[in-house]
Design a protein around this motif. Sequence first.
Motif, mmCIF file in Angstrom:
data_model
loop_
_atom_site.group_PDB
_atom_site.id
_atom_site.type_symbol
_atom_site.label_atom_id
_atom_site.label_comp_id
_atom_site.label_asym_id
_atom_site.label_seq_id
_atom_site.Cartn_x
_atom_site.Cartn_y
_atom_site.Cartn_z
ATOM 1 N N LYS A 64 70.599 48.187 55.014
ATOM 2 C CA LYS A 64 70.374 47.143 55.635
ATOM 3 C C LYS A 64 71.514 46.233 55.797
ATOM 4 O O LYS A 64 72.016 45.763 56.871
ATOM 5 N N HIS A 147 61.833 45.491 57.910
ATOM 6 C CA HIS A 147 63.023 46.235 57.502
ATOM 7 C C HIS A 147 63.385 47.103 58.615
ATOM 8 O O HIS A 147 64.361 47.409 58.867
ATOM 9 N N ALA A 148 62.291 47.951 59.020
ATOM 10 C CA ALA A 148 62.626 49.017 60.143
ATOM 11 C C ALA A 148 63.503 48.407 61.427
ATOM 12 O O ALA A 148 64.169 49.037 62.097
ATOM 13 N N GLY A 180 65.729 53.513 62.097
ATOM 14 C CA GLY A 180 64.743 52.580 61.905
ATOM 15 C C GLY A 180 63.470 53.355 61.477
ATOM 16 O O GLY A 180 62.818 53.005 60.718
ATOM 17 N N PHE A 181 63.493 54.558 61.877
ATOM 18 C CA PHE A 181 62.107 55.644 61.205
ATOM 19 C C PHE A 181 62.552 55.825 59.832
ATOM 20 O O PHE A 181 61.513 55.645 58.973
ATOM 21 N N MET A 183 64.340 53.970 57.594
ATOM 22 C CA MET A 183 64.105 52.827 56.791
ATOM 23 C C MET A 183 62.941 52.357 56.832
ATOM 24 O O MET A 183 62.436 52.083 55.651
ATOM 25 N N GLY A 184 61.773 52.622 57.580
ATOM 26 C CA GLY A 184 60.518 52.353 57.603
ATOM 27 C C GLY A 184 59.745 53.252 56.927
ATOM 28 O O GLY A 184 58.907 53.168 56.194
ATOM 29 N N TRP A 185 60.089 54.754 56.943
ATOM 30 C CA TRP A 185 59.536 55.624 56.179
ATOM 31 C C TRP A 185 59.807 55.284 54.726
ATOM 32 O O TRP A 185 58.972 55.513 53.835
ATOM 33 N N GLN A 187 60.260 52.509 53.184
ATOM 34 C CA GLN A 187 59.315 51.537 53.028
ATOM 35 C C GLN A 187 57.826 51.752 52.866
ATOM 36 O O GLN A 187 57.027 51.334 52.157
ATOM 37 N N ASN A 198 55.743 50.413 61.563
ATOM 38 C CA ASN A 198 57.089 50.598 61.997
ATOM 39 C C ASN A 198 57.117 51.079 63.189
ATOM 40 O O ASN A 198 57.942 50.983 64.327
ATOM 41 N N THR A 201 56.816 48.380 65.572
ATOM 42 C CA THR A 201 58.060 47.633 65.706
ATOM 43 C C THR A 201 58.921 48.322 66.688
ATOM 44 O O THR A 201 59.573 47.578 67.625
#
Length: 236
Positions: A64, A147-148, A180-181, A183-185, A187, A198, A201
């Motif tokens: 991030k 975060h995503a 994005g995907f 980072m979201g995964w 989380q 996500n 988002t």
Amino acid sequence: MHDKQRFMLYQGCFLIISFCLLLVCFPVGGSLDLALIHPWVSSSGKFLLRDNWYLAELNHRYVKELIILVYASFLIIWLGSFKFEKLKPLRWNYGYFFFLVILSTSIIGLLKSHSAHACPWNITIPTTQGFFWDFSATQGHCFPGGHASTGFALMAGFFVFRRSDKKRAYFFLISGFILGFAMGWGQMMRGAHFLSHNLWTAWIIWLVNVSFYLLNYKRFGLSQITNTSAQTSQQQ
């Protein structure tokens, strides 16, 4: 059909269809959410990877921060364009890029701060036979995925460069979606978000970008002409 009309038609159809698909297939805490998060939760309702270094530090912190540095570079280029003549043709593109990043991530943050959806790790209730999901929690501040959004915001570059540099435009589009995907995964594996958080988002950020791009469509045309003229002058 004019480029703007074609763009509006395609994007309008895409946004409507994707909205319906998300609404039907990915309601928050729906069957797909629970099935996809199941491998990361123990039989007692604990997320064993919640404090995993690669997910909690590398993904949630360092990646991030690296992306934020990229966005900061756009701001520096924009500010530099007021002092250095060579950067002047870049002023609109990078100023707009930075503005859309800040705007889209801020909208996600605002929605998240008023959300009634709690994070997965806060709604698992242990029982003698395992655990159950408690979706009665309110003001959980966990939807959509903040975060995503840092990664998905990079997709703004697609709109900035779609008329002037196709390769660069698709680079930002693909990079933003992958980051994005991913980072979201990460989380999701920690129990911080469901996958639906996500995906919604990404949809919201795309909607924001489409809307502002259409509002500034003529300005991008003028920017392209200015950049072309500047490049021609430099070559001469």
